[in-house]
Structures are given as structure tokens and as C-alpha cells.
Scaffold this active site. Structure first.
Site: not given
Length: 430
Positions: A212, A214, A220-221, A353, A356, A404
Site C-alpha cells: 500500500r 500510503e 501501526r502502518h 484495527e 476488516s 498488527r
């Protein structure tokens, strides 16, 4: 006979064994030299009394450098004052490789280092028993997940990581040159998981990398992560939520059974969570955050600050369910009775999170409509949409971040601690 340090026991007292490892510490007391040998399972004290061992061997031991790789052949002797209650009186020490000095990172942890320094010298950092223990636990977590889903009839698959279009229609993609065309690193196995439902696999598991693009720089990323994904036919979102919570509970049980030593190295006392996990509706989550002073607009994703306020009331594992349809990907199934709400869920641990998921849309016309509602072109999803025209069963699934989950299990403060060689916005080496 070769042994790991953790395998040495009373039955070995008086016997000669062979050990391989690194020189963790050296203490030279003049007439007595102590070496601490470290291997992947722990430590052993190598004791060299000047009056007992060979003279040349004694000299060799005094000149050893920390973190040099050695082979030790000697007799096991009971010594209650030594680590693990034994010591090795060596007959031979072979230096397999000499370490340079000074060391780029202190392995004994007597001198603490910042995380960036540790990651820059990750191979040294990973020599620390406490750090290596994280990955021994991680191995047990993956093993437990595979065992759980195998027992429940899942087929493990591997889907492509080079794709021609965005999985969720987003822009957070890493483009790559693919011969004469542009391609992308896959964000998720989502489209392929659903395709396998049309193929009749019914229950699939994938544990693999996702990418990803991002531009986050948080604890946490990551830009490359490992995702645990399932997809199941003939169930709704509640059915796959049950798989998720039971899998997490079993992971805790198996880690407790198999990793007692490693949990001790890390200093973690693992409590198995009770199931079922509590369900919190999106509406109620918004209300909690608003009552605590957070400005939350209905329909938006929940901010980190809002989640931290919610986590004051929900510290363990819990689900946030029934999200607004517009806040979730196009393939999430809306409720028939209230299309503004979707059959979706996030698994949370405190404010982070972990997973999902959703029941998916399995009807072609509704799926095309949802794509267009979100400004996507159905023509870009040709192979995917074709599978919905020829007998796609109802199905649901989820994706869980393994990194995570490791944060949650071990109480790690930064996701990079859970990854051997993390990739984030600023880190491409080592």
C-alpha cells in the site's frame, strides 16, 4: 554430540558435547576466564580455569572478541551458580569467524539504542534473544492459524501480487514497469479470493504480502505487510466474524502452549481472550467519541483520536460493526432494509484495527451500481465482474494484518518491531 544450549540437562552432566554459537560476553579474571556462548535457544557458560584447561586454549579464550562465531567441545559440569545450573569445561574452542570491533550495535542491551539505529543494523539487533523471541512467537502464530483453518476445511491459496488494476479502486498503489505495460503491486487478494468463490473452492485462506502506497509515518502502518485473508461461500458477515474471533483465541492458546520460554524472554504474560468478542455498532462508537468531545461526522472513518477515546471503554478485542456503506469498499453488502448501512466489521484491539471484513455483494447488477456510485469504471474490472454473471454464491470474508496481530499479542509499541526487515515510507534497506 551437538546440542543447543536449551537441550542440555542433568543427563548430560559428565558427558562431552559440542556447541556452536556466538561469544556473547567475556570475563577475564586472570586465572579464570568465563565465556558466555549464545545460540538461538539461549546461553551456556564456558569456564576456563587456567590450572585445568590446556595452556594454548586458555590464551586463545582470552583473545576472543565478542560476537565471534565459535565451536566448543567440552564436558558438561553441574554448577548451580552458572546460568541454567551447568557450565562447560572446554577441551577445544574453534574460532569459525572473528568479529570486527567495535560492534555497530550492543547485543547485550547494556547500552540501549533507538529503533532507527537498531533497524539500520537489523542483523545485529536480531541476535538479541528478546528480539529473536518475537519471531519465534510469530512462527507459532502463523503455524496456529494454518492449523486452525486446515481443521475447518480451508484450502490455502497464493494469488498474484502483480496486477493490472486497483483492488479497491484506490490510488494507494505502487506502479511497476511490466514489459511494455504499467502494472501495480497488489493491495489485497480481495478480487482473486472472490473469484475463487465463483470457482467453487468455498473456503480459502491466504497468508501473503500486500503493498500500500500510503504516505503514513505512524507506529501501526507499513507499506509492505503480511495479510491473513479468508473467503467463505454460503455464509454472511456474522459467520466469518466467528471464524475470526475463534482463530484469534486459538492463536493465544497455542502461543501459550508452545512459546513459554520465548514469552519469558520478552516479559509477556499472555492472557487468552474470551469469545465471543463484544460487538459495538458504528453508531454507538460515534456516540462514545462525541460524548468525550471528539467531532465525528456520521459516515466518515473513525480518526485515531476518536478510536483512542473509544478504547478507554473497550481495551481488549471487540468488533465495530454495521459501518456506513459509503465508508466501505464497493464490494461490501448493504443491508436490504437499510442500504445506507453495510454488513461490515472491523476487529479492534484497543484503538488499533487488526482486521476488516464484510459480507460481499454477490449480485452482478448491484455490484456494478456500487462501483459507479463510488466513481469507478466497471470496464476496469472485466475479469472480476465476469465471475458474477455465471453463478456467484453468497460469500463473506476478511483480511487481518499479521504484523498488527503480533503487536496486539506481545504489546509491541511499534509495528516495525514485529517485522524482520520493515518497509515504510522512509526505509528501503536493509
Amino acid at each position: 554430540m551437538r546440542k543447543y544450549t536449551a537441550e542440555i540437562c542433568e543427563e548430560d552432566f559428565g558427558k562431552e558435547i559440542e556447541l556452536y554459537g556466538w561469544v556473547h560476553e567475556i570475563r577475564d579474571l586472570g586465572g579464570l576466564v568465563f565465556l558466555v556462548l549464545r545460540d538461538r535457544e539461549g546461553f551456556a557458560q564456558i569456564t576456563l580455569p587456567k590450572k585445568v584447561v590446556d595452556r594454548e586454549l586458555f590464551k586463545k579464550a582470552r583473545k576472543l572478541r565478542r560476537e565471534s562465531v565459535i565451536k566448543v567441545f567440552g564436558q558438561v559440569k553441574e554448577e548451580k551458580k552458572a546460568p541454567n545450573g551447568f557450565e562447560i569445561i572446554p577441551r577445544e574452542i574453534e574460532i569459525l569467524n572473528v568479529s570486527d570491533a567495535p560492534l555497530p550495535l550492543e547485543v547485550t542491551e547494556k547500552v540501549p539504542a533507538e529503533l532507527d539505529t537498531r533497524l539500520d543494523n537489523r542483523f545485529m539487533d536480531l541476535r538479541k534473544p528478546k528480539i529473536q523471541a518475537i519471531f519465534r512467537v510469530r512462527h507459532a502464530v502463523v503455524q496456529a492459524l494454518r492449523e486452525f483453518f486446515d481443521r475447518h476445511g480451508f484450502i490455502e491459496v497464493q494469488t498474484p501480487k502483480i496486477v493490472s488494476t486497483a483492488t479497491e479502486g484506490g490510488t494507494e498503489l505502487f506502479p511497476i514497469s511490466y514489459f511494455e505495460r504499467e502494472a501495480f503491486l497488489n493491495q489485497s487478494p480481495q478480487l482473486y479470493k472472490q473469484t475463487l468463490m465463483a470457482a467453487g473452492f468455498e473456503k480459502v485462506l491466504e497468508i501473503g504480502p500486500i503493498f500500500r502506497a500510503e504516505e503514513h509515518n505512524t507506529v501501526r502502518h507499513l507499506n509492505e505487510a503480511i495479510s491473513v485473508d479468508i473467503e467463505v461461500s454460503f455464509v454472511d458477515h456474522e459467520g466469518v466474524m466467528r471464524y475470526l474471533e475463534e482463530a484469534v483465541r486459538e492463536v493465544y492458546e497455542k502461543v501459550n502452549e508452545r512459546c513459554e520460554r520465548y514469552l519469558g524472554w520478552i516479559g509477556v504474560d499472555l492472557e487468552v481472550p474470551d469469545t465471543p468478542f463484544e460487538r459495538l455498532s458504528y453508531d454507538d462508537a460515534v456516540e462514545i467519541a462525541r460524548k468525550k468531545g471528539e467531532d465525528v461526522n456520521w459516515g466518515e472513518d473513525l480518526s485515531t483520536s476518536a478510536l483512542k477515546l473509544i478504547a478507554e471503554d473497550y481495551g481488549g478485542y471487540y468488533f465495530i460493526v454495521d459501518w456506513p456503506t459509503e465508508s466501505k469498499p464497493f464490494y461490501a453488502m448493504p443491508y436490504e432494509s437499510d442500504p445506507e448501512i453495510s454488513k461490515t466489521f472491523d476487529l479492534m484491539k484497543g484503538w488499533i484495527e487488526i482486521a476488516s471484513g464484510a459480507q460481499r455483494i454477490h449480485k452482478y447488477d448491484l455490484l456494478v451500481k456500487r462501483m459507479r456510485d463510488q466513481g469507478l469504471s466497471p470496464e476496469n474490472f472485466g475479469f472480476y465482474l465476469e465471475t458474477f454473471r455465471y453463478g456467484m454464491p453468497p460469500h463473506a470474508g476478511w483480511g487481518m494484518g499479521l504484523d498488527r496481530l503480533m503487536m496486539a499479542i506481545l504489546g509491541l509499541q511499534n509495528i516495525r518491531e514485529a517485522v524482520l526487515f520493515p518497509r515504510d515510507r522512509h526505509r528501503l534497506v536493509p
